[in-house]
Design a protein around this motif. Structure first.
Motif, PDB file in Angstrom:
ATOM      1  N   TYR A  57      50.595 -35.301 -46.941  1.00 24.52           N
ATOM      2  CA  TYR A  57      49.374 -34.790 -46.302  1.00 24.52           C
ATOM      3  C   TYR A  57      48.211 -35.777 -46.399  1.00 24.52           C
ATOM      4  O   TYR A  57      47.346 -35.808 -45.524  1.00 24.52           O
ATOM      5  N   LEU A  58      48.192 -36.588 -47.436  1.00 25.11           N
ATOM      6  CA  LEU A  58      47.142 -37.607 -47.547  1.00 25.11           C
ATOM      7  C   LEU A  58      47.174 -38.539 -46.336  1.00 25.11           C
ATOM      8  O   LEU A  58      46.123 -39.012 -45.888  1.00 25.11           O
ATOM      9  N   GLU A  59      48.362 -38.788 -45.851  1.00 24.08           N
ATOM     10  CA  GLU A  59      48.507 -39.683 -44.699  1.00 24.08           C
ATOM     11  C   GLU A  59      48.213 -38.953 -43.387  1.00 24.08           C
ATOM     12  O   GLU A  59      47.582 -39.513 -42.495  1.00 24.08           O
ATOM     13  N   THR A  60      48.685 -37.710 -43.259  1.00 16.49           N
ATOM     14  CA  THR A  60      48.518 -36.999 -41.983  1.00 16.49           C
ATOM     15  C   THR A  60      47.190 -36.271 -41.858  1.00 16.49           C
ATOM     16  O   THR A  60      46.721 -36.033 -40.748  1.00 16.49           O
ATOM     17  N   ASN A  61      46.599 -35.916 -42.988  1.00 15.71           N
ATOM     18  CA  ASN A  61      45.325 -35.180 -42.968  1.00 15.71           C
ATOM     19  C   ASN A  61      44.356 -35.774 -44.003  1.00 15.71           C
ATOM     20  O   ASN A  61      43.956 -35.106 -44.952  1.00 15.71           O
ATOM     21  N   PRO A  62      43.945 -37.018 -43.806  1.00 10.10           N
ATOM     22  CA  PRO A  62      43.079 -37.681 -44.781  1.00 10.10           C
ATOM     23  C   PRO A  62      41.692 -37.048 -44.903  1.00 10.10           C
ATOM     24  O   PRO A  62      40.989 -37.298 -45.887  1.00 10.10           O
TER      25      PRO A  62
END
Length: 159
Positions: A62-67
């Motif tokens: 999620y860090l990558e897709t929803n920073p």
């Protein structure tokens, strides 16, 4: 007492030496990256288990897709490094645990069999000493210190 032999192996000394060297080399390779903890430090840590590994990996995705949800006070690069350490070391820890468990079980089994055989030898030496066999007396006297228990005993005292 059973004399059922469950293990009959001879590990060549060169194999033991090579394994020891390989383990020392592995430990030395990892030493700069490993951290030892005190008992108190271990108790105080928030611990990651099997279920939380998946949670941490999902957060990483999620860090990558929803920073946009990364809090300003979260150190993302350090989080990613920590997750990578867990991902990298877990398989090694599992392998080391399996090896340690197999070694411990083998030592326990071989030790049990060796102790049973030792007790049989001691019983024979004790019986021979009781029957007046002169050569058995010093053997029995030396060994009885190791086999006699204070209080409850499985072997009757010598006469």
């Amino acid at each position: 007492m059973s004399s059922n032999n469950q293990i009959s192996v001879e590990i060549p000394q060169n194999v033991l030496t090579e394994v020891s060297q390989n383990l020392q080399e592995s430990r030395a390779l990892l030493a700069p990256y490993l951290q030892a903890l005190t008992a108190d430090q271990r108790k105080s840590l928030f611990k990651m288990g099997d279920k939380t590994v998946a949670t941490v990996q999902k957060v990483k995705a999620y860090l990558e897709t929803n920073p946009e949800f990364v809090p300003a006070y979260m150190d993302k690069p350090e989080f990613l490094k920590d997750e990578a350490v867990v991902t990298g070391l877990n398989p090694l820890g599992n392998l080391a645990f399996q090896l340690a468990s197999d070694i411990e079980d083998t030592v326990m089994l071989a030790g049990s069999e060796a102790l049973v055989a030792s007790m049989l030898y001691y019983g024979t030496a004790r019986e021979a000493a009781e029957k007046g066999v002169a050569a058995a007396k010093p053997v029995y006297e030396d060994l009885k210190q190791r086999f006699s228990k204070k209080g409850n005993t499985s072997l009757p005292p010598a006469k």
